[in-house]
Write a protein that holds these residues in place. Structure first.
Motif, PDB file in Angstrom:
ATOM      1  N   ALA A 203      -5.510  -0.477  -3.468  1.00 36.11           N
ATOM      2  CA  ALA A 203      -4.068  -0.204  -3.467  1.00 36.11           C
ATOM      3  C   ALA A 203      -3.570   0.064  -4.894  1.00 36.11           C
ATOM      4  O   ALA A 203      -2.839   1.031  -5.131  1.00 36.11           O
ATOM      5  CB  ALA A 203      -3.313  -1.379  -2.857  1.00 36.11           C
TER       6      ALA A 203
ATOM      7  N   VAL B 278      -5.370  -4.482   3.878  1.00 34.79           N
ATOM      8  CA  VAL B 278      -5.160  -3.839   2.573  1.00 34.79           C
ATOM      9  C   VAL B 278      -6.095  -4.448   1.525  1.00 34.79           C
ATOM     10  O   VAL B 278      -6.136  -5.669   1.362  1.00 34.79           O
ATOM     11  CB  VAL B 278      -3.687  -3.983   2.130  1.00 34.79           C
ATOM     12  CG1 VAL B 278      -3.479  -3.432   0.741  1.00 34.79           C
ATOM     13  CG2 VAL B 278      -2.778  -3.280   3.128  1.00 34.79           C
TER      14      VAL B 278
ATOM     15  N   HIS C  87      -7.457   1.935   3.550  1.00 37.45           N
ATOM     16  CA  HIS C  87      -7.679   0.519   3.884  1.00 37.45           C
ATOM     17  C   HIS C  87      -8.127   0.334   5.333  1.00 37.45           C
ATOM     18  O   HIS C  87      -8.698  -0.700   5.669  1.00 37.45           O
ATOM     19  CB  HIS C  87      -6.379  -0.281   3.679  1.00 37.45           C
ATOM     20  CG  HIS C  87      -5.777  -0.110   2.325  1.00 37.45           C
ATOM     21  ND1 HIS C  87      -6.339  -0.665   1.201  1.00 37.45           N
ATOM     22  CD2 HIS C  87      -4.688   0.566   1.905  1.00 37.45           C
ATOM     23  CE1 HIS C  87      -5.591  -0.341   0.151  1.00 37.45           C
ATOM     24  NE2 HIS C  87      -4.595   0.405   0.548  1.00 37.45           N
TER      25      HIS C  87
ATOM     26  N   ASP D 117       0.796  -1.238   0.000  1.00 40.25           N
ATOM     27  CA  ASP D 117       0.000   0.000   0.000  1.00 40.25           C
ATOM     28  C   ASP D 117       0.822   1.278   0.000  1.00 40.25           C
ATOM     29  O   ASP D 117       0.266   2.365   0.089  1.00 40.25           O
ATOM     30  CB  ASP D 117      -0.989  -0.008   1.183  1.00 40.25           C
ATOM     31  CG  ASP D 117      -0.273  -0.140   2.519  1.00 40.25           C
ATOM     32  OD1 ASP D 117       0.897  -0.550   2.532  1.00 40.25           O
ATOM     33  OD2 ASP D 117      -0.896   0.149   3.553  1.00 40.25           O
TER      34      ASP D 117
END
Ligand code: KG4
Ligand code: ZN
Length: 347
Positions: free
Chosen positions: A50, A45, A39, A15
């Motif tokens: 991402a 995540v 997130h 990320d």
């Protein structure tokens, strides 16, 4: 200094969109854009989120890195990029950007392993890596003990986690304790206010388990033990002492990690331990590693916390080493390899 290679490194395995620029073994800039806040409400995540964030952040982060370093793209001698392991879609954004940049500038491209980069980043902090070095690599996705005769082409795995990674255990236990994602820094902070009063299990550290898994780790039993302890406490109507649970959990993780790292140094006759990856930012792990290495006569190298968590400087640092050691560049057909093995430094 001007004759040293100027290398830009791109990191997008998870990320953080990281762009670092290194000249030889000197770090010029480490620019980061993180999508972590997007997130947090999902508790982990989200790969699609991402990838999109990397796409949006890539060009501005490259521009910011160049401006801060006072260089133009035309000054670059090479481009390095994380080609794996990591989230496939996220890696692809970095790899495609690096290919475009290398092709447009007419400079070589180096696709590098994210895990070897976590080790190599220490070079821009503490100078050349002693050969061999033993590396304890602890992140959200990996926990490994590595024997590193040469970070540019010889990385050997002595052991790794057989279930959860250390960072994953921090994140899951944080969730049990009601702390935000990513949990590692929150547990670290909470633990600072607490006492080690609960004796949580240390996986694979005794008897047959240790014999069979000498340099492997297991954190899933510890995570379950913490969850059970908290549930029992809640069921009895008593408040959960979050700081004490955090401190006791953190002590169990760091005890196992440092004990096995020192044992590996001893048994392999290595006098230098490098600790890297996001969990290496943990204050207790850093302190315990220092104490135990001192007692064992081992030189400890841990980069500053900002270089332990994911960043572009680590990719540039490894890329520059590959250039300095005359390793061949990667082909422009270089793939994003989400399950790239830890022993493969370059693809
Ligand atoms: O290396 P990294 O940034 O990303 C991966 O390659 O996975 O590591 C992220 C992990 C997360 O699990 C995070 O909770 C953990 O590193 N972490 C920490 C600390 N800072 C980050 N864990 C314990 N204590 C910290 N201070
Ligand atoms: Zn990482």
């Amino acid at each position: 200094m001007a004759d040293q290679p100027l290398v830009l490194g791109i990191e997008t395995s998870c990320d953080e969109t990281g762009v670092g620029i290194v000249r030889g073994e000197t770090l010029l800039v480490d620019a980061i854009a993180s999508s972590v806040d997007e997130h947090a409400r999902f508790g982990g995540v989200v790969p699609e989120v991402a990838s999109r964030a990397h796409l949006e952040a890539m060009v501005p982060t490259i521009e910011r890195a160049c401006t801060t370093a006072g260089i133009g793209l035309r000054d670059l001698d090479a481009v390095a990029v994380t080609s794996g392991p990591g989230l496939a879609g996220a890696l692809m954004v970095g790899v495609a950007s690096a290919k475009a940049l290398a092709l447009a500038l007419g400079v070589p491209l180096y696709g590098v392993n994210h895990l070897a980069s976590h080790v190599a980043v220490d070079i821009v902090e503490h100078g050349p890596l002693p050969e061999p070095t033993l590396a304890l690599l602890v992140s959200g996705g990996h926990s490994s003990l590595l024997l590193v005769p040469d970070v540019t082409h010889d990385v050997r795995s002595l052991g790794s986690t057989i279930d959860d990674a250390a960072g994953e255990a921090f994140d899951k236990v944080a969730r049990v304790l009601g702390l935000p994602f990513p949990g590692g820094p929150h547990i670290d902070r909470a633990a600072g206010e607490g006492q080690v009063v609960i004796d949580f299990p240390r996986g694979l550290t005794t008897g047959r388990d240790l014999e069979r898994h000498r340099f492997d780790f297991s954190f899933s039993g510890l995570k379950t033990a913490v969850a059970r302890w908290v549930q029992a406490r809640e069921a009895s109507g008593q408040p959960v002492p979050v700081a004490d649970v955090a401190a006791s959990f953190q002590e169990a993780v760091t005890d196992v990690l440092t004990r096995k790292a020192v044992l590996a140094c001893r048994e392999h006759g290595v006098e230098h331990l490098q600790v890297g990856g996001g969990v290496a930012a943990n204050s207790r792990l850093r302190a315990m590693a220092r104490e135990r290495c001192e007692a064992a006569g081992i030189e400890l190298r841990v980069p500053r916390p900002g270089l332990c968590t994911d960043n572009g400087a680590m990719v540039a640092a490894l890329g520059a080493q590959l250039v300095l050691k005359g390793r061949s560049p990667s082909d422009l057909s270089l793939p994003a390899d989400s399950s790239m093995p830890v022993t493969l430094v370059q693809s």
